[in-house]
Design a protein around this motif. Structure first.
Motif, short mmCIF file in Angstrom:
data_model
loop_
_atom_site.label_atom_id
_atom_site.label_comp_id
_atom_site.label_asym_id
_atom_site.label_seq_id
_atom_site.Cartn_x
_atom_site.Cartn_y
_atom_site.Cartn_z
N GLU A 89 32.36 43.06 64.42
CA GLU A 89 31.79 42.25 63.34
C GLU A 89 30.31 42.03 63.60
OE1 GLU A 89 31.93 37.61 61.87
OE2 GLU A 89 33.67 38.42 62.90
N LEU A 90 29.52 42.13 62.54
CA LEU A 90 28.12 41.77 62.58
C LEU A 90 28.00 40.50 61.74
CD1 LEU A 90 25.61 43.12 63.83
CD2 LEU A 90 25.13 44.08 61.58
N ARG A 91 27.54 39.42 62.36
CA ARG A 91 27.46 38.13 61.68
C ARG A 91 25.99 37.77 61.45
NH1 ARG A 91 31.18 33.70 64.28
NH2 ARG A 91 32.70 35.24 63.64
N LEU A 92 25.62 37.54 60.21
CA LEU A 92 24.24 37.20 59.85
C LEU A 92 24.19 35.74 59.42
CD1 LEU A 92 24.91 40.31 58.85
CD2 LEU A 92 22.54 40.16 58.19
N TYR A 93 23.33 34.96 60.09
CA TYR A 93 23.20 33.54 59.81
C TYR A 93 21.77 33.25 59.40
CZ TYR A 93 22.84 28.52 60.70
OH TYR A 93 22.60 27.20 60.58
N LEU A 94 21.60 32.46 58.36
CA LEU A 94 20.29 32.11 57.83
C LEU A 94 20.26 30.62 57.55
CD1 LEU A 94 17.58 32.97 56.48
CD2 LEU A 94 18.89 33.46 54.42
N ASN A 95 19.23 29.94 58.04
CA ASN A 95 19.08 28.50 57.81
C ASN A 95 17.60 28.17 57.72
OD1 ASN A 95 19.47 25.78 57.55
ND2 ASN A 95 20.08 25.43 59.66
N PRO A 96 16.97 28.44 56.57
CA PRO A 96 15.53 28.21 56.45
C PRO A 96 15.19 26.72 56.55
CG PRO A 96 16.46 28.85 54.34
CD PRO A 96 17.55 28.94 55.35
N GLN A 97 14.25 26.41 57.41
CA GLN A 97 13.82 25.03 57.60
C GLN A 97 12.61 24.67 56.73
OE1 GLN A 97 15.66 22.88 59.74
NE2 GLN A 97 16.97 24.64 59.40
N VAL A 98 11.84 25.69 56.37
CA VAL A 98 10.65 25.46 55.56
C VAL A 98 10.75 26.39 54.35
CG1 VAL A 98 8.14 25.59 55.47
CG2 VAL A 98 9.28 24.92 57.60
N CYS A 99 10.82 25.81 53.17
CA CYS A 99 10.87 26.62 51.95
C CYS A 99 10.57 25.75 50.75
CB CYS A 99 12.21 27.31 51.80
SG CYS A 99 13.62 26.19 51.77
N GLY A 100 10.15 26.39 49.70
CA GLY A 100 9.88 25.69 48.45
C GLY A 100 11.06 25.84 47.51
N GLU A 101 10.98 25.18 46.38
CA GLU A 101 12.05 25.24 45.40
C GLU A 101 12.23 26.66 44.89
OE1 GLU A 101 13.04 23.34 41.05
OE2 GLU A 101 11.74 22.24 42.42
N ASN A 102 13.47 27.13 44.89
CA ASN A 102 13.84 28.48 44.44
C ASN A 102 13.16 29.59 45.23
OD1 ASN A 102 15.58 27.54 42.42
ND2 ASN A 102 13.83 27.18 41.08
N GLU A 103 12.75 29.31 46.46
CA GLU A 103 12.11 30.33 47.29
C GLU A 103 13.18 31.25 47.88
OE1 GLU A 103 9.10 30.67 51.10
OE2 GLU A 103 9.24 28.80 49.98
N PHE A 104 12.89 32.53 47.91
CA PHE A 104 13.81 33.58 48.35
C PHE A 104 13.63 33.80 49.86
CE2 PHE A 104 14.38 38.16 49.15
CZ PHE A 104 15.67 38.33 48.70
N LYS A 105 14.70 33.63 50.64
CA LYS A 105 14.70 33.89 52.08
C LYS A 105 15.88 34.80 52.40
CE LYS A 105 11.45 30.91 53.32
NZ LYS A 105 10.27 31.20 54.06
N TYR A 106 15.70 35.67 53.42
CA TYR A 106 16.79 36.59 53.74
C TYR A 106 16.79 36.95 55.22
CZ TYR A 106 13.49 40.49 53.99
OH TYR A 106 12.46 41.31 54.35
N THR A 107 17.93 37.43 55.66
CA THR A 107 18.12 38.09 56.95
C THR A 107 18.93 39.33 56.65
OG1 THR A 107 18.10 36.01 58.16
CG2 THR A 107 19.13 37.88 59.26
N ARG A 108 18.53 40.47 57.23
CA ARG A 108 19.24 41.70 56.93
C ARG A 108 19.37 42.57 58.16
NH1 ARG A 108 15.90 45.54 58.48
NH2 ARG A 108 13.96 45.84 57.40
#
Length: 118
Positions: A89-108
Protein backbone atom coordinates in the motif's frame (compact mmCIF):
# COMPACT_ATOMS: atom_id res chain seq x y z
CA UNK A 1 3.21 1.65 -12.77
CA UNK A 2 4.32 4.49 -15.01
CA UNK A 3 2.79 7.96 -14.78
CA UNK A 4 0.55 9.19 -12.00
CA UNK A 5 0.04 6.48 -9.41
CA UNK A 6 -2.23 8.42 -7.07
CA UNK A 7 -2.73 11.84 -5.53
CA UNK A 8 -4.42 13.55 -2.62
CA UNK A 9 -6.07 16.90 -3.31
CA UNK A 10 -7.81 19.42 -1.04
CA UNK A 11 -9.37 22.83 -1.69
CA UNK A 12 -8.98 24.26 1.80
CA UNK A 13 -7.28 23.73 5.15
CA UNK A 14 -8.24 20.21 6.16
CA UNK A 15 -6.49 16.86 6.38
CA UNK A 16 -7.05 14.06 3.88
CA UNK A 17 -5.58 10.56 3.48
CA UNK A 18 -5.71 8.49 0.32
CA UNK A 19 -4.71 4.83 0.18
CA UNK A 20 -3.42 3.26 -3.02
CA UNK A 21 -3.52 -0.52 -2.80
CA UNK A 22 -1.13 -2.29 -5.15
CA UNK A 23 -3.29 -5.09 -6.47
CA UNK A 24 -0.81 -6.63 -8.88
CA UNK A 25 0.19 -10.21 -8.09
CA UNK A 26 3.95 -10.28 -7.56
CA UNK A 27 6.01 -13.48 -7.55
CA UNK A 28 8.28 -12.99 -4.53
CA UNK A 29 9.43 -16.55 -3.75
CA UNK A 30 12.90 -16.16 -5.28
CA UNK A 31 13.71 -12.79 -3.68
CA UNK A 32 14.82 -11.86 -0.18
CA UNK A 33 15.14 -8.07 -0.61
CA UNK A 34 12.78 -5.69 -2.39
CA UNK A 35 13.57 -2.26 -3.82
CA UNK A 36 10.81 0.31 -4.23
CA UNK A 37 11.12 3.52 -6.24
CA UNK A 38 8.73 6.40 -6.81
CA UNK A 39 8.70 10.12 -7.50
CA UNK A 40 6.88 12.27 -4.95
CA UNK A 41 5.75 15.87 -4.92
CA UNK A 42 3.67 18.11 -2.68
CA UNK A 43 2.58 21.74 -2.61
CA UNK A 44 1.90 21.67 1.11
CA UNK A 45 3.70 21.34 4.40
CA UNK A 46 2.63 18.50 6.72
CA UNK A 47 2.36 15.95 3.91
CA UNK A 48 3.57 12.35 4.03
CA UNK A 49 3.88 9.42 1.65
CA UNK A 50 4.22 6.07 3.41
CA UNK A 51 4.88 2.64 1.88
CA UNK A 52 3.37 -0.19 3.95
CA UNK A 53 3.04 -3.92 3.59
CA UNK A 54 0.81 -6.62 5.00
CA UNK A 55 1.38 -10.35 5.37
CA UNK A 56 -0.79 -13.16 6.71
CA UNK A 57 0.76 -12.57 10.17
CA UNK A 58 1.13 -8.77 10.22
CA UNK A 59 -0.60 -5.66 8.97
CA UNK A 60 0.30 -2.05 8.21
CA UNK A 61 4.05 -2.52 8.61
CA UNK A 62 5.80 0.68 7.59
CA UNK A 63 8.73 0.05 5.24
CA UNK A 64 9.37 3.70 4.30
CA UNK A 65 8.00 7.18 4.94
CA UNK A 66 8.95 10.61 3.69
CA UNK A 67 7.38 13.92 4.64
CA UNK A 68 7.25 17.67 4.22
CA UNK A 69 9.91 19.28 2.03
CA UNK A 70 11.88 16.00 1.79
CA UNK A 71 8.90 14.50 -0.06
CA UNK A 72 9.66 16.38 -3.31
CA UNK A 73 11.86 14.24 -5.54
CA UNK A 74 12.84 10.69 -6.40
CA UNK A 75 12.82 8.06 -3.64
CA UNK A 76 14.43 4.62 -3.65
CA UNK A 77 14.67 2.26 -0.68
CA UNK A 78 15.36 -1.39 0.14
CA UNK A 79 13.69 -3.63 2.68
CA UNK A 80 13.89 -7.29 3.61
CA UNK A 81 10.93 -9.35 2.51
CA UNK A 82 9.24 -10.92 5.53
CA UNK A 83 6.97 -13.41 3.70
CA UNK A 84 6.37 -14.88 0.25
CA UNK A 85 2.82 -13.49 0.19
CA UNK A 86 2.71 -9.73 0.74
CA UNK A 87 0.24 -6.96 -0.04
CA UNK A 88 1.50 -3.42 -0.59
CA UNK A 89 0.00 0.00 0.00
CA UNK A 90 1.11 3.54 -0.77
CA UNK A 91 -0.55 5.96 1.67
CA UNK A 92 -0.68 9.67 0.82
CA UNK A 93 -1.47 12.12 3.63
CA UNK A 94 -2.05 15.85 3.19
CA UNK A 95 -2.72 18.40 5.93
CA UNK A 96 -2.08 21.97 4.73
CA UNK A 97 -1.43 24.35 7.60
CA UNK A 98 -1.26 27.52 5.52
CA UNK A 99 -3.79 28.11 2.76
CA UNK A 100 -6.37 30.55 1.53
CA UNK A 101 -10.02 30.01 0.80
CA UNK A 102 -10.54 27.47 -2.02
CA UNK A 103 -6.76 27.11 -2.46
CA UNK A 104 -5.65 23.94 -4.26
CA UNK A 105 -3.07 21.76 -2.41
CA UNK A 106 -1.88 18.29 -3.37
CA UNK A 107 0.49 15.42 -2.69
CA UNK A 108 1.18 12.94 -5.47
CA UNK A 109 3.22 9.85 -6.31
CA UNK A 110 4.39 8.94 -9.82
CA UNK A 111 6.28 6.13 -11.53
CA UNK A 112 6.07 3.48 -8.79
CA UNK A 113 8.34 0.47 -9.33
CA UNK A 114 8.95 -2.60 -7.18
CA UNK A 115 11.99 -4.81 -7.89
CA UNK A 116 13.04 -8.12 -6.39
CA UNK A 117 16.70 -8.57 -5.41
CA UNK A 118 18.12 -11.97 -4.51
Amino acid sequence: KAGLVDSTVVYGCYAYTRRYLIEDTLELNSFSILRVEFDGHTTSDFSTITFLYNTIDSSNVEAFAVSNSELNGFHSFLFTKSADMMWFELRLYLNPQVCGENEFKYTRARDLRIYGIK
